[in-house]
Design a protein around this motif. Structure first.
Motif, PDB file in Angstrom:
ATOM      1  N   LEU A 128       0.829  -1.202   0.000  1.00  0.00           N
ATOM      2  CA  LEU A 128       0.000   0.000   0.000  1.00  0.00           C
ATOM      3  C   LEU A 128       0.859   1.246   0.000  1.00  0.00           C
ATOM      4  O   LEU A 128       0.470   2.271  -0.539  1.00  0.00           O
ATOM      5  CB  LEU A 128      -0.941  -0.008   1.212  1.00  0.00           C
ATOM      6  CG  LEU A 128      -2.119   0.965   1.167  1.00  0.00           C
ATOM      7  CD1 LEU A 128      -2.968   0.704  -0.064  1.00  0.00           C
ATOM      8  CD2 LEU A 128      -2.979   0.848   2.416  1.00  0.00           C
ATOM      9  N   TYR A 143       1.157   2.061   6.365  1.00  0.00           N
ATOM     10  CA  TYR A 143       0.268   1.228   7.166  1.00  0.00           C
ATOM     11  C   TYR A 143       0.684  -0.231   7.189  1.00  0.00           C
ATOM     12  O   TYR A 143      -0.014  -1.055   7.743  1.00  0.00           O
ATOM     13  CB  TYR A 143      -1.173   1.329   6.642  1.00  0.00           C
ATOM     14  CG  TYR A 143      -1.871   2.604   7.032  1.00  0.00           C
ATOM     15  CD1 TYR A 143      -2.141   3.567   6.082  1.00  0.00           C
ATOM     16  CD2 TYR A 143      -2.249   2.835   8.347  1.00  0.00           C
ATOM     17  CE1 TYR A 143      -2.785   4.737   6.434  1.00  0.00           C
ATOM     18  CE2 TYR A 143      -2.904   3.998   8.704  1.00  0.00           C
ATOM     19  CZ  TYR A 143      -3.171   4.958   7.747  1.00  0.00           C
ATOM     20  OH  TYR A 143      -3.814   6.112   8.088  1.00  0.00           O
ATOM     21  N   THR A 185       0.779  -2.668   4.827  1.00  0.00           N
ATOM     22  CA  THR A 185      -0.165  -3.575   4.175  1.00  0.00           C
ATOM     23  C   THR A 185       0.637  -4.598   3.393  1.00  0.00           C
ATOM     24  O   THR A 185       1.256  -4.267   2.391  1.00  0.00           O
ATOM     25  CB  THR A 185      -1.106  -2.793   3.239  1.00  0.00           C
ATOM     26  OG1 THR A 185      -1.839  -1.855   4.016  1.00  0.00           O
ATOM     27  CG2 THR A 185      -2.071  -3.728   2.538  1.00  0.00           C
ATOM     28  N   LEU A 186       0.640  -5.823   3.858  1.00  0.00           N
ATOM     29  CA  LEU A 186       1.494  -6.859   3.287  1.00  0.00           C
ATOM     30  C   LEU A 186       0.720  -7.770   2.350  1.00  0.00           C
ATOM     31  O   LEU A 186      -0.338  -8.287   2.714  1.00  0.00           O
ATOM     32  CB  LEU A 186       2.135  -7.699   4.390  1.00  0.00           C
ATOM     33  CG  LEU A 186       3.187  -6.983   5.222  1.00  0.00           C
ATOM     34  CD1 LEU A 186       3.734  -7.905   6.287  1.00  0.00           C
ATOM     35  CD2 LEU A 186       4.331  -6.506   4.340  1.00  0.00           C
ATOM     36  N   THR A 187       1.259  -7.955   1.149  1.00  0.00           N
ATOM     37  CA  THR A 187       0.719  -8.888   0.166  1.00  0.00           C
ATOM     38  C   THR A 187       1.700 -10.039   0.048  1.00  0.00           C
ATOM     39  O   THR A 187       2.905  -9.818  -0.103  1.00  0.00           O
ATOM     40  CB  THR A 187       0.518  -8.200  -1.193  1.00  0.00           C
ATOM     41  OG1 THR A 187      -0.386  -7.111  -1.027  1.00  0.00           O
ATOM     42  CG2 THR A 187      -0.051  -9.168  -2.211  1.00  0.00           C
ATOM     43  N   PHE A 188       1.175 -11.263   0.102  1.00  0.00           N
ATOM     44  CA  PHE A 188       2.014 -12.456   0.121  1.00  0.00           C
ATOM     45  C   PHE A 188       2.063 -13.142  -1.237  1.00  0.00           C
ATOM     46  O   PHE A 188       1.095 -13.117  -2.003  1.00  0.00           O
ATOM     47  CB  PHE A 188       1.474 -13.472   1.139  1.00  0.00           C
ATOM     48  CG  PHE A 188       1.781 -13.116   2.555  1.00  0.00           C
ATOM     49  CD1 PHE A 188       1.020 -12.187   3.237  1.00  0.00           C
ATOM     50  CD2 PHE A 188       2.844 -13.713   3.220  1.00  0.00           C
ATOM     51  CE1 PHE A 188       1.301 -11.846   4.549  1.00  0.00           C
ATOM     52  CE2 PHE A 188       3.136 -13.384   4.533  1.00  0.00           C
ATOM     53  CZ  PHE A 188       2.363 -12.446   5.196  1.00  0.00           C
ATOM     54  N   TYR A 214      -5.131  -7.720  11.117  1.00  0.00           N
ATOM     55  CA  TYR A 214      -5.425  -8.175   9.756  1.00  0.00           C
ATOM     56  C   TYR A 214      -6.209  -9.490   9.795  1.00  0.00           C
ATOM     57  O   TYR A 214      -5.971 -10.331  10.662  1.00  0.00           O
ATOM     58  CB  TYR A 214      -4.139  -8.466   8.976  1.00  0.00           C
ATOM     59  CG  TYR A 214      -3.059  -7.418   9.001  1.00  0.00           C
ATOM     60  CD1 TYR A 214      -2.261  -7.234  10.118  1.00  0.00           C
ATOM     61  CD2 TYR A 214      -2.804  -6.637   7.866  1.00  0.00           C
ATOM     62  CE1 TYR A 214      -1.243  -6.295  10.126  1.00  0.00           C
ATOM     63  CE2 TYR A 214      -1.776  -5.701   7.871  1.00  0.00           C
ATOM     64  CZ  TYR A 214      -1.002  -5.534   9.001  1.00  0.00           C
ATOM     65  OH  TYR A 214       0.015  -4.601   9.001  1.00  0.00           O
ATOM     66  N   TYR A 221      -6.644 -12.559   7.026  1.00  0.00           N
ATOM     67  CA  TYR A 221      -6.212 -13.133   5.758  1.00  0.00           C
ATOM     68  C   TYR A 221      -6.996 -14.424   5.497  1.00  0.00           C
ATOM     69  O   TYR A 221      -7.338 -15.155   6.426  1.00  0.00           O
ATOM     70  CB  TYR A 221      -4.718 -13.484   5.791  1.00  0.00           C
ATOM     71  CG  TYR A 221      -3.771 -12.327   5.627  1.00  0.00           C
ATOM     72  CD1 TYR A 221      -3.332 -11.596   6.725  1.00  0.00           C
ATOM     73  CD2 TYR A 221      -3.292 -11.970   4.372  1.00  0.00           C
ATOM     74  CE1 TYR A 221      -2.449 -10.544   6.577  1.00  0.00           C
ATOM     75  CE2 TYR A 221      -2.402 -10.917   4.213  1.00  0.00           C
ATOM     76  CZ  TYR A 221      -1.982 -10.210   5.317  1.00  0.00           C
ATOM     77  OH  TYR A 221      -1.097  -9.162   5.154  1.00  0.00           O
ATOM     78  N   LEU A 237      -5.052 -10.931   1.755  1.00  0.00           N
ATOM     79  CA  LEU A 237      -5.590  -9.965   2.711  1.00  0.00           C
ATOM     80  C   LEU A 237      -7.069  -9.706   2.450  1.00  0.00           C
ATOM     81  O   LEU A 237      -7.475  -9.389   1.331  1.00  0.00           O
ATOM     82  CB  LEU A 237      -4.823  -8.644   2.610  1.00  0.00           C
ATOM     83  CG  LEU A 237      -5.290  -7.533   3.546  1.00  0.00           C
ATOM     84  CD1 LEU A 237      -5.053  -7.919   5.006  1.00  0.00           C
ATOM     85  CD2 LEU A 237      -4.585  -6.222   3.227  1.00  0.00           C
ATOM     86  N   GLN A 243      -7.861  -4.950   6.855  1.00  0.00           N
ATOM     87  CA  GLN A 243      -6.842  -4.463   7.773  1.00  0.00           C
ATOM     88  C   GLN A 243      -7.441  -3.346   8.609  1.00  0.00           C
ATOM     89  O   GLN A 243      -8.030  -2.405   8.073  1.00  0.00           O
ATOM     90  CB  GLN A 243      -5.634  -3.938   7.008  1.00  0.00           C
ATOM     91  CG  GLN A 243      -4.526  -3.356   7.863  1.00  0.00           C
ATOM     92  CD  GLN A 243      -3.370  -2.814   7.046  1.00  0.00           C
ATOM     93  OE1 GLN A 243      -3.291  -3.031   5.843  1.00  0.00           O
ATOM     94  NE2 GLN A 243      -2.460  -2.108   7.689  1.00  0.00           N
ATOM     95  N   VAL A 300      -8.340   0.216   7.388  1.00  0.00           N
ATOM     96  CA  VAL A 300      -7.293   0.762   6.526  1.00  0.00           C
ATOM     97  C   VAL A 300      -7.500   0.293   5.087  1.00  0.00           C
ATOM     98  O   VAL A 300      -7.381   1.067   4.139  1.00  0.00           O
ATOM     99  CB  VAL A 300      -5.902   0.330   7.023  1.00  0.00           C
ATOM    100  CG1 VAL A 300      -4.820   0.705   6.010  1.00  0.00           C
ATOM    101  CG2 VAL A 300      -5.605   0.913   8.391  1.00  0.00           C
ATOM    102  N   ASP A 301      -7.806  -1.000   4.930  1.00  0.00           N
ATOM    103  CA  ASP A 301      -7.959  -1.571   3.582  1.00  0.00           C
ATOM    104  C   ASP A 301      -8.936  -2.729   3.654  1.00  0.00           C
ATOM    105  O   ASP A 301      -8.727  -3.655   4.438  1.00  0.00           O
ATOM    106  CB  ASP A 301      -6.596  -2.039   3.060  1.00  0.00           C
ATOM    107  CG  ASP A 301      -6.657  -2.568   1.633  1.00  0.00           C
ATOM    108  OD1 ASP A 301      -5.626  -3.068   1.140  1.00  0.00           O
ATOM    109  OD2 ASP A 301      -7.727  -2.486   0.994  1.00  0.00           O
TER     110      ASP A 301
END
Lengths: 114, 113
Positions: free
Chosen positions: A95, A99, A101-104, B33, B35, B45, B48, B55-56
């Protein structure tokens, strides 16, 4: 489109060898990249973080490299042991707003044989 | 320190039923979060939270999924009605370690029949 790609096949190596796992990404500009370990039936566990201005990071038998030009990270486990057998996930801060924002990625399964 | 607690550990329901998952974060961790992890995939995700604000939630299927974080601490994720493709492990995580690393719970494994 944005993608995070890891070795699609499981990686089989012999005990004592070095395992090298790859994480490639497209259309992201992450401030940092992380590696996690996941065992069956468990949540991922944090291993290492490397920032965009760092080339290499080490922790015991683990080494991570980060090439923002190639958009690639390599994760190495030296002197591998059967206990290192697990799935390894890379994650990017996507993101970019501070913040975290983690994408795996999909993960790579590592199997270390005695 | 105590870890992220999730319950139930397993849940089996029929399609079109509703289900709820609960998460208790590590004390003091403001960011939480949810997931979804389908077998053979990485965690995706869903939502969040920063304290009790979102947030998202761009990947949350809002027609059937909802989540809330009461008083910025515990969180619940609900699915109503469930579909077969919702079968997955639902992982809760919180942000710690200098606001840079995630701490995950063991997840709730959902099977929709």
């Amino acid at each position: 489109s944005q993608k995070i790609e890891q070795n699609s096949e499981a990686l089989n190596i012999q005990e004592g060898k070095t395992a090298t796992l790859t994480c490639n990404y497209t259309n992201y500009s992450p401030a940092y990249l992380q590696w996690y370990r996941q065992d069956p039936g468990r949540g991922p566990v944090f291993l290492l973080l490397i920032r965009e201005n760092e080339k290499e990071k080490r922790k015991e038998r683990l080494k991570v490299t980060f090439d923002t030009t190639l958009k690639q990270s390599l994760f190495h486990i030296t002197a591998s042991q059967p206990a290192d057998s697990a799935t390894y996930l890379c994650a990017l801060d996507t993101l970019g707003s501070g913040y975290s924002t983690l994408t795996f990625g999909k993960g790579t399964m590592l199997l270390v044989s005695p | 320190e105590a870890g992220v607690a999730q319950s139930p550990r397993y849940k089996i329901i029929e399609k079109r039923q509703s289900v709820a998952f609960w998460c208790n974060p590590i004390s003091g961790h403001a960011t939480l979060y949810w997931y979804q992890q389908i077998l053979g995939q990485g965690p995706k995700l869903l939502i969040q939270f920063q304290n009790n604000g979102v947030v998202d939630d761009s990947q949350l299927p809002k027609d059937r999924f909802s989540a809330e974080r009461l008083k910025g601490v515990d969180s619940t994720l609900k699915i109503q009605p469930a579909k077969l493709e919702d079968s997955a492990v639902y992982l809760c995580a919180t942000l710690g370690g200098g606001n840079e690393k995630l701490f995950f719970g063991s997840g709730t494994q959902l099977s929709v029949l």
